[in-house]
Enzyme design. Structure first.
Site, mmCIF file in Angstrom:
data_model
loop_
_atom_site.group_PDB
_atom_site.id
_atom_site.type_symbol
_atom_site.label_atom_id
_atom_site.label_comp_id
_atom_site.label_asym_id
_atom_site.label_seq_id
_atom_site.Cartn_x
_atom_site.Cartn_y
_atom_site.Cartn_z
ATOM 1 N N TYR A 75 1.077 -1.272 -0.039
ATOM 2 C CA TYR A 75 -0.006 0.071 -0.193
ATOM 3 C C TYR A 75 0.924 1.144 0.042
ATOM 4 O O TYR A 75 0.635 2.326 -0.701
ATOM 5 C CB TYR A 75 -1.078 -0.198 1.137
ATOM 6 C CG TYR A 75 -2.019 0.916 1.343
ATOM 7 C CD1 TYR A 75 -3.245 1.022 0.107
ATOM 8 C CD2 TYR A 75 -2.017 2.049 2.183
ATOM 9 C CE1 TYR A 75 -4.163 2.141 0.357
ATOM 10 C CE2 TYR A 75 -2.832 2.854 2.125
ATOM 11 C CZ TYR A 75 -4.063 2.967 1.186
ATOM 12 O OH TYR A 75 -5.063 3.987 1.170
HETATM 13 P P1 NDP Z 1 -13.985 2.117 0.545
HETATM 14 O O1 NDP Z 1 -13.582 0.782 1.007
HETATM 15 O O2 NDP Z 1 -15.109 2.508 1.329
HETATM 16 O O3 NDP Z 1 -14.091 2.565 -0.799
HETATM 17 C C1 NDP Z 1 -13.448 2.013 -2.022
HETATM 18 C C2 NDP Z 1 -13.933 2.037 -3.211
HETATM 19 O O4 NDP Z 1 -13.403 1.523 -4.257
HETATM 20 C C3 NDP Z 1 -15.519 1.353 -3.357
HETATM 21 O O5 NDP Z 1 -16.406 1.994 -3.904
HETATM 22 C C4 NDP Z 1 -15.207 -0.015 -4.089
HETATM 23 O O6 NDP Z 1 -16.191 -0.439 -4.586
HETATM 24 C C5 NDP Z 1 -13.997 0.564 -5.151
HETATM 25 N N1 NDP Z 1 -13.304 -0.521 -5.791
HETATM 26 C C6 NDP Z 1 -12.573 -1.435 -5.232
HETATM 27 N N2 NDP Z 1 -12.144 -2.065 -6.060
HETATM 28 C C7 NDP Z 1 -12.113 -1.667 -7.357
HETATM 29 C C8 NDP Z 1 -12.021 -1.844 -8.644
HETATM 30 N N3 NDP Z 1 -11.125 -2.907 -8.935
HETATM 31 N N4 NDP Z 1 -12.617 -1.214 -9.538
HETATM 32 C C9 NDP Z 1 -13.371 -0.094 -9.253
HETATM 33 N N5 NDP Z 1 -13.740 0.194 -7.875
HETATM 34 C C10 NDP Z 1 -13.310 -0.460 -7.158
HETATM 35 O O7 NDP Z 1 -12.686 3.228 1.105
HETATM 36 P P2 NDP Z 1 -12.384 4.619 0.886
HETATM 37 O O8 NDP Z 1 -13.400 5.287 0.706
HETATM 38 O O9 NDP Z 1 -11.615 4.619 2.377
HETATM 39 O O10 NDP Z 1 -11.099 4.584 -0.103
HETATM 40 C C11 NDP Z 1 -11.406 5.474 -1.089
HETATM 41 C C12 NDP Z 1 -9.888 5.807 -1.382
HETATM 42 O O11 NDP Z 1 -9.182 6.508 -0.475
HETATM 43 C C13 NDP Z 1 -8.756 4.553 -1.731
HETATM 44 O O12 NDP Z 1 -7.988 4.726 -2.798
HETATM 45 C C14 NDP Z 1 -8.134 4.662 -0.483
HETATM 46 O O13 NDP Z 1 -6.883 3.937 -0.633
HETATM 47 C C15 NDP Z 1 -7.737 6.090 -0.171
HETATM 48 N N6 NDP Z 1 -7.517 6.369 1.192
HETATM 49 C C16 NDP Z 1 -8.376 5.930 2.172
HETATM 50 C C17 NDP Z 1 -8.166 6.252 3.444
HETATM 51 C C18 NDP Z 1 -8.989 5.976 4.518
HETATM 52 O O14 NDP Z 1 -8.705 6.122 5.861
HETATM 53 N N7 NDP Z 1 -10.186 5.565 4.441
HETATM 54 C C19 NDP Z 1 -6.785 6.892 4.113
HETATM 55 C C20 NDP Z 1 -5.932 7.039 2.722
HETATM 56 C C21 NDP Z 1 -6.386 6.989 1.395
HETATM 57 P P3 NDP Z 1 -16.596 -1.727 -5.159
HETATM 58 O O15 NDP Z 1 -16.256 -2.677 -4.221
HETATM 59 O O16 NDP Z 1 -17.889 -1.878 -5.359
HETATM 60 O O17 NDP Z 1 -15.825 -2.147 -6.488
#
Ligand code: NDP
Length: 249
Positions: free
Chosen positions: A155
């Protein structure tokens, strides 16, 4: 702030992406929502449509170029253009030191966070170049993209790479009026965070202790920064890594 814009949001079925879908629609954007779970996307989209927003859903996987290409085409065919993109889909897991990592986990993290962003850029940018009206792209990185924390090596590597792709794209397309920036996101209460804390519960205290604000972000607070970067209000900002971390870094 986003009136008249069409924005593609990836990872829009939950967390930060879903919050962005709501906020961007409230701010007047037409939104194209992409994620793998069609049912969860429909749940995010329904109240927005009911409130009169222009919404299209593009179920798909950002690691598959054809899915991203379809989502970009949907934006252009349905709303006439692709003006901005929030490349936010991502995932990571923790708790395992580097030499004990499962190769499948490594592949999944790198594929989604790095190849996924690259797939988005390489299909969104041609649509913007073709329209000739510039564009704004925001990629989601993390505090892990600037500082290494323990037992999340892929990550950390992937989110560093997101910043690299952001800077390279900003440099290559700046003269075409396409701005590319990244969010350096701190701990945020989402499904991803819940999953991580289930694996490594002791992380919660350290995440909140290091942030000056002594709490995690709400997904909408991150979405607000993305909205600003997608709007003309940030018109002289490109190649930037903007922290939204409560003072963590
Ligand atoms: P969530 O798990 O709530 O959301 C992740 C989203 O990504 C979901 O909508 C999921 O939907 C989608 N997703 C996952 N894999 C795929 C794929 N292969 N193709 C398309 N969509 C995909 O997490 P967050 O909202 O927390 O994360 C959003 C971003 O923020 C990420 O990039 C994460 O790394 C980043 N981030 C988050 C932090 C945190 O503390 N939460 C901190 C730092 C960064 P589905 O399963 O329907 O595909």
């Amino acid at each position: 702030m986003l009136n008249g814009r069409t924005v593609l949001i990836t990872g829009a079925s939950s967390g930060i992406g879903a919050a962005a879908a709501r906020l961007f629609a409230e701010e007047g954007a037409a939104v194209v929502l992409m994620a793998r779970r069609a049912d969860a996307l429909a749940e995010v989209a329904a109240p927005l449509v009911e409130a009169g927003a222009r919404v299209a859903v593009a179920p798909g996987d950002v690691t598959r170029p054809a899915d991203v290409e379809r989502a970009v085409a949907l934006a252009v065919d349905t709303f006439g253009s692709l003006d901005a993109a929030f490349n936010n889909a991502g995932w990571g897991t923790g708790g395992t030191v580097l030499h004990e990592l499962d190769e499948g986990v490594y592949d999944r993290v790198m594929d989604l966070n790095v190849r996924g962003v690259w797939n988005c850029l390489r299909h969104q940018i041609p649509a913007m170049l073709k329209a000739g009206t510039g564009g704004a792209i925001v990629n989601t990185s993390s505090t892990a993209g600037i500082v290494a924390t323990g037992a999340v090596a892929p990550y950390v590597a992937a989110k560093h790479a997101v910043l690299g792709l952001t800077k390279a794209a900003a440099m290559e397309y700046g003269e075409s009026g396409i701005r590319v920036n990244a969010l350096v996101v701190g701990s945020t209460r989402t499904e991803l965070m819940d999953e991580l804390l289930q694996d490594v519960p002791e992380l919660e205290a350290s995440f909140t202790a290091r942030a000056i604000q002594k709490r995690m972000a709400h997904p909408r607070e991150v979405a607000q920064a993305a909205a600003w970067l997608c709007s003309d209000r940030s018109s002289f900002l490109t190649g930037a890594s903007m922290p939204v971390d409560g003072g963590w870094s």
